[in-house]
Every structure is written in C-alpha cells, then in structure tokens.
Design a protein around this motif. Structure first.
Motif, PDB file in Angstrom:
ATOM      1  N   PRO A 269       0.811  -1.233   0.000  1.00 22.48           N
ATOM      2  CA  PRO A 269       0.000   0.000   0.000  1.00 22.48           C
ATOM      3  C   PRO A 269       0.836   1.271   0.000  1.00 22.48           C
ATOM      4  N   SER A 270       2.150   1.168   0.158  1.00 21.18           N
ATOM      5  CA  SER A 270       2.988   2.376   0.042  1.00 21.18           C
ATOM      6  C   SER A 270       3.261   2.690  -1.431  1.00 21.18           C
ATOM      7  N   TYR A 271       3.123   1.706  -2.295  1.00 24.47           N
ATOM      8  CA  TYR A 271       3.357   1.844  -3.749  1.00 24.47           C
ATOM      9  C   TYR A 271       4.774   2.324  -4.068  1.00 24.47           C
ATOM     10  N   GLN A 272       5.694   2.017  -3.178  1.00 25.43           N
ATOM     11  CA  GLN A 272       7.038   2.573  -3.292  1.00 25.43           C
ATOM     12  C   GLN A 272       7.705   2.278  -4.644  1.00 25.43           C
ATOM     13  N   TYR A 273       7.479   1.071  -5.147  1.00 26.48           N
ATOM     14  CA  TYR A 273       8.141   0.688  -6.394  1.00 26.48           C
ATOM     15  C   TYR A 273       7.178   0.594  -7.568  1.00 26.48           C
ATOM     16  N   SER A 274       5.932   0.981  -7.373  1.00 24.02           N
ATOM     17  CA  SER A 274       4.943   0.902  -8.444  1.00 24.02           C
ATOM     18  C   SER A 274       5.182   2.035  -9.436  1.00 24.02           C
ATOM     19  N   ALA A 275       4.991   1.745 -10.715  1.00 25.25           N
ATOM     20  CA  ALA A 275       5.184   2.779 -11.740  1.00 25.25           C
ATOM     21  C   ALA A 275       4.268   3.966 -11.473  1.00 25.25           C
ATOM     22  N   SER A 276       3.092   3.694 -10.921  1.00 29.75           N
ATOM     23  CA  SER A 276       2.125   4.778 -10.691  1.00 29.75           C
ATOM     24  C   SER A 276       2.678   5.853  -9.758  1.00 29.75           C
ATOM     25  N   ALA A 277       3.555   5.455  -8.840  1.00 28.03           N
ATOM     26  CA  ALA A 277       4.120   6.430  -7.900  1.00 28.03           C
ATOM     27  C   ALA A 277       5.455   6.990  -8.395  1.00 28.03           C
ATOM     28  N   LEU A 278       5.990   6.441  -9.462  1.00 30.50           N
ATOM     29  CA  LEU A 278       7.316   6.856  -9.947  1.00 30.50           C
ATOM     30  C   LEU A 278       7.232   7.502 -11.323  1.00 30.50           C
ATOM     31  N   SER A 279       6.016   7.845 -11.709  1.00 29.74           N
ATOM     32  CA  SER A 279       5.748   8.336 -13.056  1.00 29.74           C
ATOM     33  C   SER A 279       6.123   9.803 -13.208  1.00 29.74           C
ATOM     34  N   ALA A 280       6.276  10.241 -14.446  1.00 28.44           N
ATOM     35  CA  ALA A 280       6.423  11.672 -14.728  1.00 28.44           C
ATOM     36  C   ALA A 280       5.038  12.319 -14.858  1.00 28.44           C
ATOM     37  N   SER A 281       4.014  11.485 -14.908  1.00 30.50           N
ATOM     38  CA  SER A 281       2.635  11.919 -14.710  1.00 30.50           C
ATOM     39  C   SER A 281       2.192  13.056 -15.629  1.00 30.50           C
ATOM     40  N   SER A 282       2.400  12.867 -16.886  1.00 34.05           N
ATOM     41  CA  SER A 282       2.015  13.890 -17.855  1.00 34.05           C
ATOM     42  C   SER A 282       0.996  13.303 -18.820  1.00 34.05           C
ATOM     43  N   ILE A 283       0.245  14.171 -19.448  1.00 33.53           N
ATOM     44  CA  ILE A 283      -0.824  13.715 -20.346  1.00 33.53           C
ATOM     45  C   ILE A 283      -0.779  14.536 -21.623  1.00 33.53           C
ATOM     46  N   ARG A 284      -0.938  13.843 -22.741  1.00 29.12           N
ATOM     47  CA  ARG A 284      -0.831  14.522 -24.042  1.00 29.12           C
ATOM     48  C   ARG A 284      -1.892  14.002 -24.983  1.00 29.12           C
ATOM     49  N   GLN A 285      -2.163  14.803 -25.998  1.00 28.75           N
ATOM     50  CA  GLN A 285      -3.041  14.374 -27.083  1.00 28.75           C
ATOM     51  C   GLN A 285      -2.208  14.011 -28.310  1.00 28.75           C
ATOM     52  N   GLN A 286      -0.930  14.361 -28.253  1.00 25.17           N
ATOM     53  CA  GLN A 286      -0.090  14.182 -29.443  1.00 25.17           C
ATOM     54  C   GLN A 286       0.436  12.750 -29.567  1.00 25.17           C
ATOM     55  N   PHE A 287      -0.501  11.841 -29.838  1.00 29.90           N
ATOM     56  CA  PHE A 287      -0.164  10.471 -30.212  1.00 29.90           C
ATOM     57  C   PHE A 287      -0.345  10.353 -31.715  1.00 29.90           C
ATOM     58  N   SER A 288       0.053   9.194 -32.271  1.00 29.96           N
ATOM     59  CA  SER A 288      -0.147   8.998 -33.707  1.00 29.96           C
ATOM     60  C   SER A 288      -1.252   7.997 -33.990  1.00 29.96           C
ATOM     61  N   SER A 289      -1.740   7.300 -32.959  1.00 32.97           N
ATOM     62  CA  SER A 289      -2.820   6.344 -33.235  1.00 32.97           C
ATOM     63  C   SER A 289      -4.123   6.859 -32.619  1.00 32.97           C
ATOM     64  N   PRO A 290      -5.213   6.809 -33.413  1.00 36.20           N
ATOM     65  CA  PRO A 290      -6.480   7.387 -32.961  1.00 36.20           C
ATOM     66  C   PRO A 290      -6.964   6.844 -31.617  1.00 36.20           C
ATOM     67  N   VAL A 291      -6.735   5.548 -31.353  1.00 36.96           N
ATOM     68  CA  VAL A 291      -7.243   5.018 -30.085  1.00 36.96           C
ATOM     69  C   VAL A 291      -6.513   5.654 -28.900  1.00 36.96           C
ATOM     70  N   ASN A 292      -5.206   5.875 -29.032  1.00 36.68           N
ATOM     71  CA  ASN A 292      -4.480   6.523 -27.932  1.00 36.68           C
ATOM     72  C   ASN A 292      -4.916   7.974 -27.752  1.00 36.68           C
ATOM     73  N   ILE A 293      -5.234   8.626 -28.848  1.00 34.84           N
ATOM     74  CA  ILE A 293      -5.718  10.019 -28.756  1.00 34.84           C
ATOM     75  C   ILE A 293      -7.057  10.047 -28.015  1.00 34.84           C
ATOM     76  N   ALA A 294      -7.961   9.159 -28.421  1.00 31.45           N
ATOM     77  CA  ALA A 294      -9.297   9.138 -27.789  1.00 31.45           C
ATOM     78  C   ALA A 294      -9.190   8.809 -26.301  1.00 31.45           C
ATOM     79  N   ILE A 295      -8.284   7.898 -25.976  1.00 33.69           N
ATOM     80  CA  ILE A 295      -8.078   7.523 -24.566  1.00 33.69           C
ATOM     81  C   ILE A 295      -7.618   8.735 -23.755  1.00 33.69           C
ATOM     82  N   SER A 296      -6.690   9.510 -24.315  1.00 31.54           N
ATOM     83  CA  SER A 296      -6.190  10.670 -23.567  1.00 31.54           C
ATOM     84  C   SER A 296      -7.193  11.821 -23.548  1.00 31.54           C
ATOM     85  N   GLN A 297      -8.035  11.888 -24.573  1.00 35.18           N
ATOM     86  CA  GLN A 297      -9.086  12.922 -24.541  1.00 35.18           C
ATOM     87  C   GLN A 297     -10.019  12.651 -23.363  1.00 35.18           C
ATOM     88  N   PHE A 298     -10.386  11.368 -23.186  1.00 37.12           N
ATOM     89  CA  PHE A 298     -11.215  11.054 -22.021  1.00 37.12           C
ATOM     90  C   PHE A 298     -10.415  11.260 -20.732  1.00 37.12           C
TER      91      PHE A 298
END
Ligand code: FAD
Length: 411
Positions: free
Chosen positions: A59-88
C-alpha cells in the motif's frame, strides 16, 4: 514528484475484510492506478452488482510505476485510439472534483494545463506532419510552428537545428499521479471494494478459465473474472494462465533540477534526441530513454547518474542555454511495463481464456490511460462489451495476428 514515504500510509486492510472473503466476482491483481481505476469504475457502475477484491501487496506503492511516473498527459499520439483515450483522460482529470470527491473533499490533482512541444529536425519533419494530420482528424487542437514562430514563443530555446515544432492549444499537461491513484482507491473502497494486502502467487485455472487465485499468505480466493493489473509483473502472472505477454521491465531515470536563470512558460519539450523536460513547480524534471534500452531485473531501481552527466545535461544545455547552469536536487528510477511487440497497452478479455482480463504493457503512457482503460474494463466485465470507447484495437488478438498497433510518438 514521486511519492516516497518513510512509512507506508496507515491501512485498514486485512485479508478477510468482509463477508465475501474467499469468493469475489472480480479479483484484480495489482492496485496501482490501472487496477484501482478498474475497481473504481466497477464500484461506480449501478449495473454492476458483484463483489470486487483488489490484491495489492504494497500500500505504500514505493516501487509501483504509478508512484514513480512523470505523470504527464498529451493528445499528441499517432494512433487514434491513444488520442481518444487521452481525450477522455483529460476530461476525467478536469472534472476530478465531481468524480473522486469523498465526503465532499476531492483529491488535489494539481493539474497544470500546458502543452507538449514536439520538435523535429529536417529528418523528422515528414513524420511530425503525418502525426499532426492524424491528430487534427481526431479533433486535437494542435498546430505546427516554424523556427521563427518557435523563437518568438520560446525565446530562451535554441532552434538552430529544428525544422518544425508541434503544440496543442489545450488538452495536455501534467498532474499528481499519486493523488489520482489515491482518489481511485479511496472511492473504490468507499464503494465496497476490498483491498487485500497480499501478493497473487498463483492463478488457478480450470477448463473454463480462471477459477481463482492463491495468495502469498496461503489463502485461496475464487472468482468469476480476473484482471491482471500487475504492471511489470504482468508477464509472470499471465504465464500462469498459459498466456504469453511480451511485457518486460525497462528502467527510466528521472532527474529533478533547478536553474539559476528564469525560463518562463516552459512546456513539456520532446527533443529529437529523445530527451524530454518539463517544469515541476519552480524546478524541472527530465529524462531520456537509455541506449541500449534493455530489460532489467524487477528489483533494479539504481539511478544511472552517468546518463545525466554524459547525455542529458549536454543536450539540455544545447537546447536551452540557461540550462548550462543547473543543480540536480533529486532523482529516481522507475520501470516502464514495456511492450516489446508494439509499445502499446494490451487491454481487454483474452480471446480464449475469456475471463482473464489484461491491462498491461503501457510502455510509458499508462497513467493518462488509467481512466479510459479502467472504464473500458469495467464495461467489458459488466456488459461483455465496450460501451463508451471501443478499446478493441488494444486487444490481445493483435498479438496472435502479428499485427502491431504502431504508435510513432512514444517517449
Ligand atoms: C519514470 C516513468 C515516467 C512515466 N511517465 C508517464 C507519463 O508522463 N505519463 C503517463 O501516462 N505514464 C507515464 N508512465 C507510465 C505509468 O506510470 C504507468 O504506465 C502506470 O503507472 C502503470 O500503472 P499500473 O497500475 O499498471 O502499474 P503499477 O503502478 O506498477 O502497479 C502495479 C501493481 O501491481 C502490484 N503487483 C505486482 N505483482 C503483484 C502480484 N503478484 N500480486 C498482486 N499485486 C502485484 C505492484 O505492487 C503494483 O502496485 C511513466 C512511468 C515511469 C516509470
């Protein structure tokens, strides 16, 4: 900044928290942002009436990627499904007060709306134009800037070798990953999801699919549906059900630095070299994929300081002359759950082990994908189909068909 607690947060978790102990309709292995988003969307869906357990050993998530992320969000993908996912994803982050508040208090996601600035040399010019064109077709408010316009907008940056840049008007930025994870987790628990502090040791299968899991504490839990959200450990969990996942841990080091001179209005810059940097409060964070980019041991979190001295800093100073005078104040290493097949997430029910749901291989863009993937999995589990956003391009079938989903904009 990653969450690095001296002490794990207080947790009321036990292995037998409610009357359904030993049997749950849905068992989710891994309570990081993906597992917790799935649990949240199941708990929030009035059409889902089953019980849910999230099995998470730390539960400390010390080594989980979720706690070690750069935590940024973009729309500039090249595949439509990734774009739609980030829009949501962005829409969800912007209305987090509404979605994640508990007893009237919402987690402070610290969302900074900014833009990514993708830079291309002459060699990368055509590729950047192709990407912008796809993004525009998908409704992204993006546009290209020639070197003169880039210099006007970002006068502290050197564009000598640059042919083109691409930015968006809105829909990109960065936020606090740990707060998002905690928001999902707290609301899921409030909605009746049990978080069990244990490790899934063995996935138990019968002829009809997954029948349950054996935990590290000796308990067995039976279930109707099983979700593999174990991040970098997903491959070994999938193998226990006879599923081969092309997902391996790959190390990414992040360095925090402060600069002696003001650098106003800095976006998240993606340099043609692979270097990226962005502001983090009054400081900056940065990174670059290692070369060679090799699979690493799951417990290898050693920071590669030579990477900063020999590669990152010279590139930083070349792109932004003010970055010649900086001081590193912090650093950490995390792992991408890297999909060597096509660097995209593998999501949804397995084609033959049908009650085994995958949510793996996010390859560095899973944080922003958590809301859409959590919602999609909850729909598949509840209705047997995607109802809001079709995530089937991310399905495991593409691996069986040897048909990679190419995403040109990976960082
Ligand atoms: C340095 C870095 C920068 C990144 N930057 C970005 C970014 O800017 N934007 C973005 O969108 N994404 C980014 N990512 C990627 C993003 O952080 C991940 O894709 C996302 O956090 C994956 O979430 P997860 O829940 O799948 O994995 P995790 O957060 O790793 O969670 C998996 C959980 O499974 C648990 N677990 C493991 N084995 C077992 C088991 N046997 N039984 C039960 N539980 C188990 C672990 O304890 C862990 O908590 C970055 C990642 C890194 C490392």
């Amino acid at each position: 900044m990653p969450f690095m607690p001296d002490q794990p947060p207080q947790s009321a978790e036990t292995t037998t928290e409610n009357s359904t102990a030993g049997r749950y309709d849905v068992v989710i292995a891994g309570g990081g942002v993906i597992g917790s988003a799935c649990a949240y969307f199941l708990a929030e869906n009035p059409d889902f009436e089953g019980s849910v357990a999230v099995i998470e050993p730390d539960p400390s998530y010390q080594y989980s990627a979720s706690a070690l992320s750069a935590s940024s969000i973009r729309q500039q993908f090249s595949s439509p499904v990734n774009i739609a996912i980030s829009q949501f994803g962005m829409a969800f982050l912007k209305s987090a007060d509404e979605h994640l508040a508990l007893d009237g208090v919402a987690p402070d996601l610290g969302l900074v709306e900014s833009t990514y600035l993708y830079l291309a040399t002459q060699a990368g010019n055509a590729g950047l134009c192709d990407n912008t064109s796809i993004q525009k077709q998908c409704g992204v408010a993006c546009h290209q800037l020639l070197p003169d316009a880039l210099s006007t907008r970002f006068p502290w940056m050197n564009f000598e070798d640059i042919a083109l840049g691409a930015v968006t008007e809105h829909g990109e930025g960065w936020f606090d990953a740990y707060q998002l994870l905690m928001g999902f987790r707290a609301r899921a628990r409030a909605g009746g999801v049990d978080y069990i502090r244990a490790r899934v040791e063995q996935v138990v299968c019968s002829s009809s699919g997954v029948s349950g899991v054996k935990l590290g504490n000796g308990e067995t839990i039976t279930c109707s549906s099983f979700v593999n959200a174990t991040g970098c450990h997903a491959r070994e969990i999938a193998q226990q059900a006879g599923i081969e996942l092309p997902v391996f841990p790959r190390k990414r080091c992040v360095f925090v630095f402060e600069c002696a001179h003001p650098v106003e209005g800095c976006p998240l810059v993606v340099d043609p070299s692979g270097l990226w940097f962005r502001p983090e409060g009054h400081q900056f964070i940065c990174g670059i994929p290692p070369n060679p980019d090799v699979n690493v041991a799951p417990d290898d979190f050693m920071v590669d300081h030579d990477l900063f001295e020999e590669q990152i800093w010279p590139l930083l100073a070349e792109r932004v002359p003010a970055f010649a005078e900086i001081r590193v104040t912090n650093y950490w290493a995390g792992h991408y759950d890297y999909n060597v097949f096509d660097q995209n997430a593998i999501v949804g029910a397995h084609p033959t082990v049908k009650n085994f749901y995958l949510a793996n291989g996010f390859s560095g863009h899973g944080l922003q994908q958590a809301p859409a993937v959590g919602r999609g999995l909850s729909e598949q589990i509840t209705y047997g189909e995607y109802r809001s956003l079709d995530l089937s391009p991310l399905g495991y079938q593409r691996i069986l068909d040897n048909a990679p989903l190419v995403e040109r904009n990976c960082i």
